[in-house]
Design an enzyme around this catalytic site. Structure first.
Site, PDB file in Angstrom:
ATOM      1  N   ASP A  31     -57.527 -54.047 -58.765  1.00  0.00           N
ATOM      2  CA  ASP A  31     -57.227 -52.679 -58.243  1.00  0.00           C
ATOM      3  C   ASP A  31     -58.490 -52.084 -57.760  1.00  0.00           C
ATOM      4  O   ASP A  31     -59.636 -52.075 -58.342  1.00  0.00           O
ATOM      5  CB  ASP A  31     -56.645 -51.910 -59.450  1.00  0.00           C
ATOM      6  N   ASN A  88     -44.455 -49.316 -61.738  1.00  0.00           N
ATOM      7  CA  ASN A  88     -43.942 -47.814 -61.169  1.00  0.00           C
ATOM      8  C   ASN A  88     -43.172 -47.906 -60.059  1.00  0.00           C
ATOM      9  O   ASN A  88     -43.134 -48.651 -59.239  1.00  0.00           O
ATOM     10  CB  ASN A  88     -45.345 -46.888 -60.791  1.00  0.00           C
ATOM     11  N   GLN A  95     -45.020 -44.356 -58.355  1.00  0.00           N
ATOM     12  CA  GLN A  95     -45.438 -45.271 -57.375  1.00  0.00           C
ATOM     13  C   GLN A  95     -45.893 -44.699 -56.009  1.00  0.00           C
ATOM     14  O   GLN A  95     -45.564 -43.662 -55.393  1.00  0.00           O
ATOM     15  CB  GLN A  95     -44.369 -46.060 -56.866  1.00  0.00           C
ATOM     16  N   VAL A  97     -47.884 -46.899 -53.659  1.00  0.00           N
ATOM     17  CA  VAL A  97     -47.820 -47.945 -52.633  1.00  0.00           C
ATOM     18  C   VAL A  97     -46.561 -48.839 -52.617  1.00  0.00           C
ATOM     19  O   VAL A  97     -45.886 -49.278 -53.641  1.00  0.00           O
ATOM     20  CB  VAL A  97     -49.028 -49.033 -52.588  1.00  0.00           C
ATOM     21  N   HIS A 101     -45.456 -54.045 -57.191  1.00  0.00           N
ATOM     22  CA  HIS A 101     -46.442 -54.588 -57.616  1.00  0.00           C
ATOM     23  C   HIS A 101     -46.528 -54.330 -59.079  1.00  0.00           C
ATOM     24  O   HIS A 101     -46.037 -53.490 -59.590  1.00  0.00           O
ATOM     25  CB  HIS A 101     -47.805 -53.949 -56.942  1.00  0.00           C
ATOM     26  N   HIS A 103     -48.947 -53.785 -62.329  1.00  0.00           N
ATOM     27  CA  HIS A 103     -50.418 -53.716 -62.891  1.00  0.00           C
ATOM     28  C   HIS A 103     -50.647 -54.386 -64.195  1.00  0.00           C
ATOM     29  O   HIS A 103     -49.916 -54.192 -64.937  1.00  0.00           O
ATOM     30  CB  HIS A 103     -50.346 -52.222 -63.232  1.00  0.00           C
TER      31      HIS A 103
HETATM   32  P1  5GP Z   1     -48.960 -47.511 -57.830  1.00  0.00           P
HETATM   33  O1  5GP Z   1     -49.408 -45.993 -58.052  1.00  0.00           O
HETATM   34  O2  5GP Z   1     -48.098 -47.458 -56.584  1.00  0.00           O
HETATM   35  O3  5GP Z   1     -48.196 -48.140 -58.714  1.00  0.00           O
HETATM   36  O4  5GP Z   1     -50.101 -48.355 -57.597  1.00  0.00           O
HETATM   37  C1  5GP Z   1     -51.018 -48.192 -56.516  1.00  0.00           C
HETATM   38  C2  5GP Z   1     -52.187 -48.954 -56.723  1.00  0.00           C
HETATM   39  O5  5GP Z   1     -52.723 -49.706 -55.994  1.00  0.00           O
HETATM   40  C3  5GP Z   1     -53.260 -47.940 -57.391  1.00  0.00           C
HETATM   41  O6  5GP Z   1     -53.652 -48.209 -58.786  1.00  0.00           O
HETATM   42  C4  5GP Z   1     -54.709 -48.045 -56.341  1.00  0.00           C
HETATM   43  O7  5GP Z   1     -55.706 -47.549 -57.041  1.00  0.00           O
HETATM   44  C5  5GP Z   1     -54.323 -49.347 -55.832  1.00  0.00           C
HETATM   45  N1  5GP Z   1     -54.686 -49.426 -54.294  1.00  0.00           N
HETATM   46  C6  5GP Z   1     -54.395 -48.574 -53.577  1.00  0.00           C
HETATM   47  N2  5GP Z   1     -55.036 -48.867 -52.464  1.00  0.00           N
HETATM   48  C7  5GP Z   1     -55.750 -50.192 -52.495  1.00  0.00           C
HETATM   49  C8  5GP Z   1     -56.639 -51.188 -51.746  1.00  0.00           C
HETATM   50  O8  5GP Z   1     -56.769 -50.790 -50.566  1.00  0.00           O
HETATM   51  N3  5GP Z   1     -56.989 -52.105 -52.523  1.00  0.00           N
HETATM   52  C9  5GP Z   1     -56.680 -52.322 -53.790  1.00  0.00           C
HETATM   53  N4  5GP Z   1     -57.380 -53.449 -54.208  1.00  0.00           N
HETATM   54  N5  5GP Z   1     -55.865 -51.570 -54.483  1.00  0.00           N
HETATM   55  C10 5GP Z   1     -55.351 -50.604 -53.922  1.00  0.00           C
END
Ligand code: 5GP
Length: 123
Positions: A31, A88, A95, A97, A101, A103
């Site tokens: 991440d 998420n 969420q 993205v 996914h 974590h």
């Molecule tokens: P969510 O909030 O959707 O559950 O998690 C999305 C995760 O993607 C976050 O922890 C964020 O830090 C990670 N993330 C967002 N953009 C990027 C990226 O460009 N590269 C990587 N490696 N992680 C990302």
């Protein structure tokens, strides 16, 4: 047509990521904003927006993702002390993205429980 998500662009090699595992069905990478000493995202290559978009035909894929999570956790030395896997879903789930996914987080004692985000009412 919708813009590809950031994770689709990582799958396609358009933007870099620190990849820890890849096979024909999935990809795992660190991440970009880690919230634990080890914070790895495990994603299917198939574009599934969220848990809400999983269908019965994805059953084997979702099982595979968890075997990969277990494998990575062991490789990262997390198996003995434990780790957390979070997925998420949607706005209230936090969420950001919209490409499914998981974590994988560990390397320290993680606090629990989570709960409602602060609002003007509850401070
Ligand atoms: P969510 O909030 O959707 O559950 O998690 C999305 C995760 O993607 C976050 O922890 C964020 O830090 C990670 N993330 C967002 N953009 C990027 C990226 O460009 N590269 C990587 N490696 N992680 C990302």
């Amino acid at each position: 047509m919708n813009e590809p998500t950031i994770f689709k662009r990582i799958i396609d090699g358009e933007i870099p990521a620190s990849i820890v595992y890849e096979d024909d069905q999935c990809l795992a990478f660190h991440d970009v904003a880690p919230q634990a000493p080890i914070h790895i995202l495990v994603i299917p290559k198939k574009e599934i927006a969220s848990i809400e978009h999983i269908t019965p035909e994805d059953k084997a894929l979702i099982g595979h993702l968890f075997i990969v999570i277990q494998t990575i956790a062991r490789e990262q030395g997390l198996a003995e002390d434990g780790y957390r896997v979070i997925c998420n879903c949607g706005k209230d789930g936090g969420q950001t993205v919209f490409h499914l996914h998981y974590h994988l987080m560990g390397g320290c004692n993680l606090q629990w429980p989570p709960g409602p985000a602060p609002t003007q009412e509850n401070g």
